[in-house]
Every structure is written in structure tokens, then in C-alpha cells.
Enzyme design. Structure first.
Site, PDB file in Angstrom:
ATOM      1  CE  LYS A 127      -4.168   1.240   2.594  1.00 50.69           C
ATOM      2  NZ  LYS A 127      -4.982   0.930   3.765  1.00 50.69           N
ATOM      3  CE1 TYR A 155      -8.882   7.429  17.426  1.00 48.88           C
ATOM      4  CE2 TYR A 155     -10.607   8.962  18.079  1.00 48.88           C
ATOM      5  CZ  TYR A 155      -9.512   8.656  17.287  1.00 48.88           C
ATOM      6  OH  TYR A 155      -9.048   9.574  16.368  1.00 48.88           O
ATOM      7  CE  LYS A 209      -5.494   9.391  18.384  1.00 49.06           C
ATOM      8  NZ  LYS A 209      -4.575   9.742  17.284  1.00 49.06           N
ATOM      9  CG  ASP A 228       2.478  -3.436  13.597  1.00 50.83           C
ATOM     10  OD1 ASP A 228       1.620  -2.605  13.977  1.00 50.83           O
ATOM     11  OD2 ASP A 228       2.281  -4.657  13.603  1.00 50.83           O
ATOM     12  CG  ASN A 257      -1.210  10.778  10.437  1.00 48.59           C
ATOM     13  OD1 ASN A 257      -2.116  11.609  10.495  1.00 48.59           O
ATOM     14  ND2 ASN A 257      -1.282   9.713   9.642  1.00 48.59           N
TER      15      ASN A 257
HETATM   16  N1  LIG Z   1     -10.486  11.297  10.420  1.00 50.15           N
HETATM   17  C1  LIG Z   1     -10.900  12.035  11.446  1.00 50.15           C
HETATM   18  O1  LIG Z   1     -12.041  12.538  11.500  1.00 50.15           O
HETATM   19  C2  LIG Z   1      -9.963  12.303  12.583  1.00 50.15           C
HETATM   20  C3  LIG Z   1     -10.414  13.141  13.629  1.00 50.15           C
HETATM   21  C4  LIG Z   1      -9.566  13.400  14.691  1.00 50.15           C
HETATM   22  C5  LIG Z   1      -8.301  12.845  14.704  1.00 50.15           C
HETATM   23  N2  LIG Z   1      -7.901  12.023  13.679  1.00 50.15           N
HETATM   24  C6  LIG Z   1      -6.545  11.459  13.763  1.00 50.15           C
HETATM   25  O2  LIG Z   1      -5.892  11.709  12.541  1.00 50.15           O
HETATM   26  C7  LIG Z   1      -4.875  10.716  12.340  1.00 50.15           C
HETATM   27  C8  LIG Z   1      -4.957  10.179  10.922  1.00 50.15           C
HETATM   28  O3  LIG Z   1      -6.183   9.493  10.790  1.00 50.15           O
HETATM   29  P1  LIG Z   1      -6.939   9.347   9.401  1.00 50.15           P
HETATM   30  O4  LIG Z   1      -8.281   9.930   9.601  1.00 50.15           O
HETATM   31  O5  LIG Z   1      -6.079   9.803   8.295  1.00 50.15           O
HETATM   32  O6  LIG Z   1      -7.117   7.768   9.349  1.00 50.15           O
HETATM   33  P2  LIG Z   1      -6.781   6.668   8.232  1.00 50.15           P
HETATM   34  O7  LIG Z   1      -7.117   7.185   6.873  1.00 50.15           O
HETATM   35  O8  LIG Z   1      -7.441   5.427   8.699  1.00 50.15           O
HETATM   36  O9  LIG Z   1      -5.211   6.556   8.337  1.00 50.15           O
HETATM   37  C9  LIG Z   1      -4.620   5.980   9.466  1.00 50.15           C
HETATM   38  C10 LIG Z   1      -3.223   5.562   9.126  1.00 50.15           C
HETATM   39  O10 LIG Z   1      -2.673   4.893  10.253  1.00 50.15           O
HETATM   40  C11 LIG Z   1      -2.127   3.668   9.804  1.00 50.15           C
HETATM   41  N3  LIG Z   1      -2.089   2.637  10.830  1.00 50.15           N
HETATM   42  C12 LIG Z   1      -3.112   2.135  11.542  1.00 50.15           C
HETATM   43  N4  LIG Z   1      -2.671   1.140  12.329  1.00 50.15           N
HETATM   44  C13 LIG Z   1      -1.346   1.014  12.086  1.00 50.15           C
HETATM   45  C14 LIG Z   1      -0.342   0.165  12.556  1.00 50.15           C
HETATM   46  N5  LIG Z   1      -0.589  -0.808  13.457  1.00 50.15           N
HETATM   47  N6  LIG Z   1       0.914   0.341  12.111  1.00 50.15           N
HETATM   48  C15 LIG Z   1       1.210   1.300  11.209  1.00 50.15           C
HETATM   49  N7  LIG Z   1       0.294   2.122  10.692  1.00 50.15           N
HETATM   50  C16 LIG Z   1      -0.970   1.984  11.129  1.00 50.15           C
HETATM   51  C17 LIG Z   1      -3.022   3.249   8.676  1.00 50.15           C
HETATM   52  O11 LIG Z   1      -2.384   2.236   7.920  1.00 50.15           O
HETATM   53  P3  LIG Z   1      -3.243   1.119   7.099  1.00 50.15           P
HETATM   54  O12 LIG Z   1      -3.651   1.799   5.850  1.00 50.15           O
HETATM   55  O13 LIG Z   1      -2.246   0.026   6.908  1.00 50.15           O
HETATM   56  O14 LIG Z   1      -4.385   0.736   7.983  1.00 50.15           O
HETATM   57  C18 LIG Z   1      -3.170   4.574   7.957  1.00 50.15           C
HETATM   58  O15 LIG Z   1      -2.027   4.820   7.175  1.00 50.15           O
HETATM   59  C19 LIG Z   1      -5.098   9.671  13.432  1.00 50.15           C
HETATM   60  O16 LIG Z   1      -4.170   9.902  14.468  1.00 50.15           O
HETATM   61  C20 LIG Z   1      -6.496   9.957  13.934  1.00 50.15           C
HETATM   62  O17 LIG Z   1      -6.673   9.571  15.281  1.00 50.15           O
HETATM   63  C21 LIG Z   1      -8.692  11.750  12.637  1.00 50.15           C
END
Ligand SMILES: NC(=O)c1ccc[n+]([C@@H]2O[C@H](COP(=O)([O-])OP(=O)(O)OC[C@H]3O[C@@H](n4cnc5c(N)ncnc54)[C@H](OP(=O)(O)O)[C@@H]3O)[C@@H](O)[C@H]2O)c1
Length: 312
Positions: free
Chosen positions: A56, A188, A192, A79, A106
Site C-alpha cells: 500500500k 479511542y 488520543k 507497525d 499520525n
Molecule cells: N479522520 C478524522 O475525522 C480524525 C479526527 C480526529 C483525529 N484524527 C486522527 O488523525 C490521524 C490520521 O487518521 P486518518 O483519519 O487519516 O485515518 P486513516 O485514513 O485510517 O489513516 C490511518 C493511518 O494509520 C495507519 N495505521 C493504523 N494502524 C497502524 C499500525 N498498526 N501500524 C502502522 N500504521 C498503522 C493506517 O495504515 P493502514 O492503511 O495500513 O491501515 C493509515 O495509514 C489519526 O491519528 C487519527 O486519530 C482523525
């Protein structure tokens, strides 16, 4: 929606020239992380995309290079749910580079069912512990980079407004870390909160350096992170079809972490240990995240250090 863009706001075109800067973005293969990698690379940084999923990540890097042929982006396996892997990712980076200007923690998962990692840590708590395990071995290179008078070294931890819903954590030991919060979204929220506590404590430990540590709430964004809810509550799945209309785009969501990582205003406004909300504004930390006496931050870091010593 969410009163986000009113008038001219900071955007990716405001990122300064990053030529010669080195950055790490965890979870850079999709969502906010992918936009962050792309925009840092567009402005001249060499960026390491840390991901658990090599194919990916390589596809994502190819897409970036198609759009920006001069982009300098590399993959390192990482990881978040393995303390050993986090330490190895730091070592892989250190074998390649002797400076690090920007570290963006992130990666995360959200709202998955209760499960323990290979280290015995609840999976969502790994959103916090995994980033500590990655960051600690990188501190010497970050500190060294910060001695360069032209540097602007940043450690950016992505938290969430959800941290306001956290329950008071107990960092006495692994059992208390894992035990109390069986509702998945509370776990969760706690993870955070851990990201925010980490920022506060790290900033204290980096006193006397020119490094800025920041916590960022990116907004409410349509990304794959919401699919975690389906694992816990499959009946919510149909609602995901409408989320894209209501939520911000990943580009909009990535802006505050890009601001935190690159804007000279961070030094000008002395935003040490600040909590930023869209776009690049100082927000109010929830009281647990404020942690005025620093006890929670110290407790979290002390427990992480014990877990890291045992497992990596
Ligand atoms: N989206 C929102 O509304 C929102 C709101 C507040 C805060 N956030 C924060 O923003 C940040 C980014 O989130 P996002 O919305 O962009 O989510 P996302 O699209 O699901 O991206 C999350 C990333 O983290 C990676 N990840 C998850 N588990 C992992 C692991 N065990 N090892 C390595 N990588 C891992 C995922 O990899 P895979 O593709 O391999 O799963 C993906 O690259 C996070 O910290 C989240 O808590 C998001």
C-alpha cells in the site's frame, strides 16, 4: 460544515521551502498522512513514509511521484502495535539519515473491538505507546538537528477533539492501562489523550532545546479511520455512505498538521506544547490533557519506558 473555511485560511501553498529538511510521517499511506507526505515532498522535504503495509505504501509513493516527479519519498516498515517494530523503524531511519527536522506521529486506529497486541497492550492504546517507542530513539537526532541555527525542528502528535471524552487513565501498570474502558470509543478517546500527554511531557523533557512539540486535532474528516466503527457496530455501516458529504476532505484535514510541522509562526508565537485545531489555531486542551501538575504525562511516559524496556 463545521464552520471550517471562512475567508482565506492557511493552506498548503503557505508551506515554506523545505529543501534539505528530512521528515517522518507515520501512517502515511492513506488519509491525512498521505496528504501530509505529499505536501511536505512537494515543498522539497525528503519524507519517510512509515507504514505497516509495504505494498500500500509503495502504491501511494508511486502516486505521489506521478504527480510530483521530483518528490523524494521512501518507505520504512513500521507497525504501531509492536514496540519492537517501532524501535526497529527508528533504527532503520537512523541508518540512513543524520538529521530529522519533522516527526509527525499520525497513524492510528479507531473504535475497534477490544484486543491485545503482541506486547499485551490494548490495540487502541497502541496509538499512544507505539509512537513513544518510535520517538524516544529519535530524540538524539532531533536534538542534534535543532543545534543547526537554521533548523525548525517539530514533533507533531495527532490527537483528537475526542480526547475530551477520555476517562481518567491509570498508568500504574499494564493491567490498569488495559482494564477500565470497555466501550470502544472511550478507549479511542483515551488513546488520543495519551498523544496529548506525550506532547506535554516530551516538551518538558526537551527543555533547553529549540524543538517544538505540538498536539493537533485535524477536524472531522472522511477517511478510512471511521471503518473501525463497523467492526464494533456493523449496523452503523450504512451511515458511512453519507459521511463523505458531511465531513472535511483529507486535504482540509491535513492542513493543521502541515501548519504545525512547517509554519514559522510556531516559533514566532512560541507554541511549545500547544494544542492546535483547524486551521492552525490554538485550541483549549481538555482538563485531563491540560494535566497541570504533569502527573498523567509523567505516568504515561514512565509506563511506556517500562513496556519498551521489556518488549523491544
Ligand atoms: N479522520 C478524522 O475525522 C480524525 C479526527 C480526529 C483525529 N484524527 C486522527 O488523525 C490521524 C490520521 O487518521 P486518518 O483519519 O487519516 O485515518 P486513516 O485514513 O485510517 O489513516 C490511518 C493511518 O494509520 C495507519 N495505521 C493504523 N494502524 C497502524 C499500525 N498498526 N501500524 C502502522 N500504521 C498503522 C493506517 O495504515 P493502514 O492503511 O495500513 O491501515 C493509515 O495509514 C489519526 O491519528 C487519527 O486519530 C482523525
Amino acid at each position: 460544515m463545521f464552520g471550517f473555511f471562512e475567508g482565506k485560511s492557511w493552506d498548503a501553498s503557505d508551506i515554506p521551502d523545505l529543501t534539505g529538511r528530512i521528515a517522518i510521517v507515520t501512517g502515511g499511506n492513506t488519509g491525512l498522512g498521505l496528504v501530509t507526505v505529499r505536501e511536505l515532498a512537494r515543498h522539497g522535504a525528503r519524507v519517510y513514509m512509515l507504514s505497516r503495509n509495504e505494498s500500500k505504501a509503495i502504491t501511494a509513493i508511486d502516486e505521489i511521484k506521478n504527480e510530483i516527479p521530483e518528490a523524494n519519498v521512501e518507505f520504512i516498515h513500521f507497525d504501531l502495535q509492536s514496540l519492537k517494530s517501532a524501535k526497529q523503524a527508528a533504527e532503520s531511519f537512523l541508518a540512513k539519515e543524520d538529521r530529522l527536522d519533522i516527526l509527525i506521529n499520525n497513524a492510528a486506529i479507531m473504535a475497534v473491538p477490544y484486543q491485545l497486541s503482541e506486547d499485551g497492550i490494548e490495540l487502541q492504546a497502541c496509538n499512544g505507546t507505539g509512537h513513544v517507542a518510535l520517538t524516544l530513539p529519535l530524540l538524539p537526532v532531533l536534538k542534534r538537528t535543532a543545534t543547526d541555527p537554521n533548523s525548525r525542528v517539530r514533533i507533531v502528535n495527532i490527537t483528537s477533539i475526542a480526547a475530551g471524552g477520555a476517562h481518567k487513565p491509570d498508568f500504574t501498570n499494564l493491567d490498569t492501562l488495559n482494564r477500565p474502558f470497555w466501550i470502544t470509543v472511550v478507549r479511542y478517546a483515551n488513546s488520543k489523550l495519551f498523544n496529548m500527554l506525550f506532547t506535554n511531557e516530551l516538551q518538558k523533557r526537551l527543555e533547553g532545546t529549540r524543538i517544538y512539540c505540538l498536539s493537533v486535532h485535524p477536524g472531522v474528516i472522511s477517511t478510512d479511520i471511521w471503518l473501525g466503527l463497523n467492526q464494533s457496530w456493523p449496523w452503523l455501516s450504512p451511515l458511512h455512505a453519507i459521511r463523505r458529504r458531511l465531513m472535511l476532505t483529507p486535504y482540509q484535514g491535513a492542513l493543521t498538521q502541515l501548519y504545525a510541522a512547517t509554519s514559522p509562526e510556531v516559533e514566532a508565537k512560541d507554541l511549545k506544547a500547544a494544542y492546535l485545531v483547524p486551521v492552525g489555531k490554538v485550541g483549549n486542551k481538555p482538563s485531563l490533557g491540560e494535566d497541570k501538575k504533569g502527573e498523567l504525562g509523567k505516568g504515561f511516559m514512565d509506563l511506556c519506558e517500562k513496556l519498551i524496556a521489556k518488549n523491544s
